[in-house]
Design a protein around this motif. Structure first.
Motif, PDB file in Angstrom:
ATOM      1  N   ASP A  34      23.670  45.086  34.260  1.00  0.00           N
ATOM      2  CA  ASP A  34      23.711  45.681  35.179  1.00  0.00           C
ATOM      3  C   ASP A  34      23.426  45.148  36.564  1.00  0.00           C
ATOM      4  O   ASP A  34      24.313  45.207  37.327  1.00  0.00           O
ATOM      5  N   ILE A  35      22.651  44.090  36.522  1.00  0.00           N
ATOM      6  CA  ILE A  35      22.367  43.446  37.571  1.00  0.00           C
ATOM      7  C   ILE A  35      23.489  42.212  37.808  1.00  0.00           C
ATOM      8  O   ILE A  35      23.906  41.941  38.881  1.00  0.00           O
ATOM      9  N   THR A  36      24.194  41.755  36.793  1.00  0.00           N
ATOM     10  CA  THR A  36      25.396  40.923  36.871  1.00  0.00           C
ATOM     11  C   THR A  36      26.428  41.792  37.736  1.00  0.00           C
ATOM     12  O   THR A  36      27.070  41.268  38.455  1.00  0.00           O
ATOM     13  N   THR A  37      26.624  43.031  37.239  1.00  0.00           N
ATOM     14  CA  THR A  37      27.693  43.631  37.836  1.00  0.00           C
ATOM     15  C   THR A  37      27.360  43.857  39.236  1.00  0.00           C
ATOM     16  O   THR A  37      28.206  43.833  40.225  1.00  0.00           O
ATOM     17  N   ALA A  38      26.211  44.367  39.508  1.00  0.00           N
ATOM     18  CA  ALA A  38      25.726  44.592  40.907  1.00  0.00           C
ATOM     19  C   ALA A  38      25.923  43.354  41.927  1.00  0.00           C
ATOM     20  O   ALA A  38      26.393  43.491  43.133  1.00  0.00           O
ATOM     21  N   VAL A  39      25.542  42.142  41.522  1.00  0.00           N
ATOM     22  CA  VAL A  39      25.670  40.871  42.121  1.00  0.00           C
ATOM     23  C   VAL A  39      27.155  40.546  42.183  1.00  0.00           C
ATOM     24  O   VAL A  39      27.631  40.370  43.735  1.00  0.00           O
ATOM     25  N   CYS A  40      28.056  40.803  41.517  1.00  0.00           N
ATOM     26  CA  CYS A  40      29.454  40.341  41.431  1.00  0.00           C
ATOM     27  C   CYS A  40      30.230  41.416  42.450  1.00  0.00           C
ATOM     28  O   CYS A  40      31.064  40.944  43.125  1.00  0.00           O
ATOM     29  N   ARG A  41      29.795  42.797  42.559  1.00  0.00           N
ATOM     30  CA  ARG A  41      30.438  43.501  43.372  1.00  0.00           C
ATOM     31  C   ARG A  41      29.849  43.431  44.914  1.00  0.00           C
ATOM     32  O   ARG A  41      30.574  43.600  45.830  1.00  0.00           O
ATOM     33  N   ALA A  42      28.612  42.577  44.900  1.00  0.00           N
ATOM     34  CA  ALA A  42      28.215  42.398  46.178  1.00  0.00           C
ATOM     35  C   ALA A  42      28.779  41.335  47.059  1.00  0.00           C
ATOM     36  O   ALA A  42      28.794  41.139  48.134  1.00  0.00           O
ATOM     37  N   VAL A  43      29.311  40.319  46.197  1.00  0.00           N
ATOM     38  CA  VAL A  43      29.710  38.967  46.819  1.00  0.00           C
ATOM     39  C   VAL A  43      31.418  38.924  46.394  1.00  0.00           C
ATOM     40  O   VAL A  43      31.797  39.396  45.416  1.00  0.00           O
ATOM     41  N   ASN A  44      31.877  37.835  47.167  1.00  0.00           N
ATOM     42  CA  ASN A  44      33.307  37.708  47.024  1.00  0.00           C
ATOM     43  C   ASN A  44      33.509  36.274  46.300  1.00  0.00           C
ATOM     44  O   ASN A  44      34.412  35.583  46.583  1.00  0.00           O
ATOM     45  N   ILE A  45      32.243  35.688  45.857  1.00  0.00           N
ATOM     46  CA  ILE A  45      32.415  34.365  45.323  1.00  0.00           C
ATOM     47  C   ILE A  45      31.955  34.601  43.718  1.00  0.00           C
ATOM     48  O   ILE A  45      31.714  35.414  43.401  1.00  0.00           O
ATOM     49  N   PRO A  46      32.491  33.452  43.025  1.00  0.00           N
ATOM     50  CA  PRO A  46      32.350  33.573  41.452  1.00  0.00           C
ATOM     51  C   PRO A  46      30.916  33.706  41.131  1.00  0.00           C
ATOM     52  O   PRO A  46      29.789  33.084  41.851  1.00  0.00           O
TER      53      PRO A  46
END
Lengths: 252, 192
Positions: free
Chosen positions: A185-197
């Motif tokens: 969940d938090i991995t997805t949330a962070v991925c969606r919030a940023v445009n970097i790997p």
């Protein structure tokens, strides 16, 4: 197609690897260079070296170690632990590190992210975020997870990216060491919030956990330590499994 | 002797180490005579285009590089500086390649970081390399595809993974960080 990366993490103390390592064929299991070479041969996509002593006296030891690693391995590697100044970064990059990972220092001095990005490029700044779900929020911890901060993971990741971070290394403290799978969940949330790997860390126990990470989140990479060191998961087998599960991986 | 052009901060130690691993001595230099005399010249990568180009111009190295008739290899930012024009800081390049350098669209996750394919391989740089080989990339700008493209990578859009014009070669990926496949690319360049 861009491949999902598998990244073993080596903990370093006084220039030696710590935690058990039971690779056969490495006479001295504490030698980080020998271990690194073994991982390269097995198809690791990148390596992270984390200096867990990170004292001033050990700075030169770490720089020397980075030189030795850089001489021997032909894949990118990141060095983290106790990096506080642009000068620290310069010495490690000059010695041959491709990236540095910042954690507490970035929390103390966020402008350090911009300084490093401005001098050496965003691609060499990895911001490591240790986060724990507590009191209904994913809170950021500093000092190796010992000290709570006022920040939340998604907001801090966004700020770090805006300041010029090239990658986020996200560790869920709730999952780390459990071998129950990554914090999806938090991995997805962070991925969606940023445009970097985003590199996900903490919780890998089985090959299926990596599949789950890559199939259900936009994470670019999965990082683990002990399961690789103890040989519970061998990288060639993991890659083959992921490939057969239609996850894009580099099969060397 | 192989000359590695010194022009900016960044990890050029890996290039030197990779060459040493293949048995080649190299010197990191911004001395024009030394570069002109070298058997081969490498323009390494990592950094920002406009400041890198400015450094080359201040040292007069832009003209030196254009005058080379020995094999030259640009890596990553090196490739981009060898193109016509870069969108990074609106920088005019050396114009060796007829490609322009563009920024990945904002929707893309950048830098394009990690292992990706180099396909549609052509020319001596890629002798003995499988068309399915993955190389290590890390960049936010890319060179468009032209008739000089000798390898193609696809991330959001197809782009030049490598370019060649006469004695001038360049790769967007880092051969020095691309394990066995990258080593073969360097070996091919060194045996030109």
């Amino acid at each position: 197609m861009l491949k999902k990366r598998i990244i073993p993490c080596l903990d370093i103390k006084d220039g030696r690897t710590v935690k058990g390592v039971n690779f056969l064929g490495i006479r001295d299991a504490g030698d980080p260079v020998a271990l690194a070479k073994r991982y390269v041969a097995e198809g690791a996509d990148e390596l992270v070296f984390l200096d867990i002593t990170a004292t001033v006296e050990n700075r030169q030891t770490l720089v020397d170690l980075v030189s030795n690693i850089a001489r021997e391995i032909t894949i990118p590697f990141t060095v983290g632990g106790g990096i506080n100044t642009l000068n620290d970064v310069g010495r490690l990059i000059t010695a041959g590190a491709d990236k540095v990972s910042l954690n507490s220092a970035a929390l103390r001095h966020p402008e350090l992210i911009s300084e490093i990005a401005g001098t050496f490029g965003s691609q060499c700044v990895v911001v490591a975020i240790d986060t724990k779900f507590t009191d209904g929020a994913w809170r950021v911890f500093s000092h190796g997870g010992r000290t709570p901060t006022a920040l939340q993971a998604v907001a801090w990741a966004k700020e770090a990216a805006a300041l010029g971070a090239g990658e986020i290394l996200l560790t869920s403290m709730n999952h780390d060491g459990t071998k129950n799978g990554f914090a999806l969940d938090i991995t997805t949330a962070v991925c969606r919030a940023v445009n970097i790997p985003v590199i996900a860390s903490g919780g890998a126990g089985t090959r299926q956990h990596f599949r789950e990470l890559f199939a259900t989140t936009p994470a670019s990479a999965g990082l683990a330590a002990s399961i690789f060191h103890f040989g519970e998961i061998a990288i060639p087998g993991l890659k083959k499994y992921l490939f057969n599960q239609n996850i894009p991986v580099r099969c060397s | 002797m192989i000359a590695i052009v010194k022009y900016n901060a960044g990890n050029i130690r890996s290039v030197q180490n990779a060459l040493a691993g293949l048995g080649f001595e190299s010197r990191v230099t911004d001395n024009r005579q030394e570069i002109l005399r070298a058997d081969k010249v490498i323009l390494p990568g990592v950094g920002e285009a406009s400041s890198a180009m400015q450094y080359l111009q201040e040292k007069g190295l832009d003209k030196t590089l254009l005058a080379l008739d020995q094999p030259m290899l640009g890596i990553c930012l090196g490739l981009q500086l060898m193109c016509r024009q870069s969108a990074e800081g609106n920088t005019p390049g050396l114009g060796i390649f007829n490609a322009n350098v563009k920024k990945f669209p904002p929707a893309a996750r950048v830098p394009h970081t990690g292992w990706n394919n180099a396909g549609q391989l052509r020319g001596p740089l890629f002798a003995g390399i499988a068309p399915t080989a993955d190389m290590y990339y890390v960049h936010s700008y890319y060179a468009e595809i032209t008739g000089q493209t000798v390898a193609v990578c696809d991330y959001i859009t197809p782009f030049s993974a490598a370019l060649q014009h006469n004695n001038f070669f360049a790769t967007q990926f880092h051969p020095e960080k691309s394990a066995a496949a990258g080593r073969q690319v360097l070996k091919n360049f060194l045996s030109l």
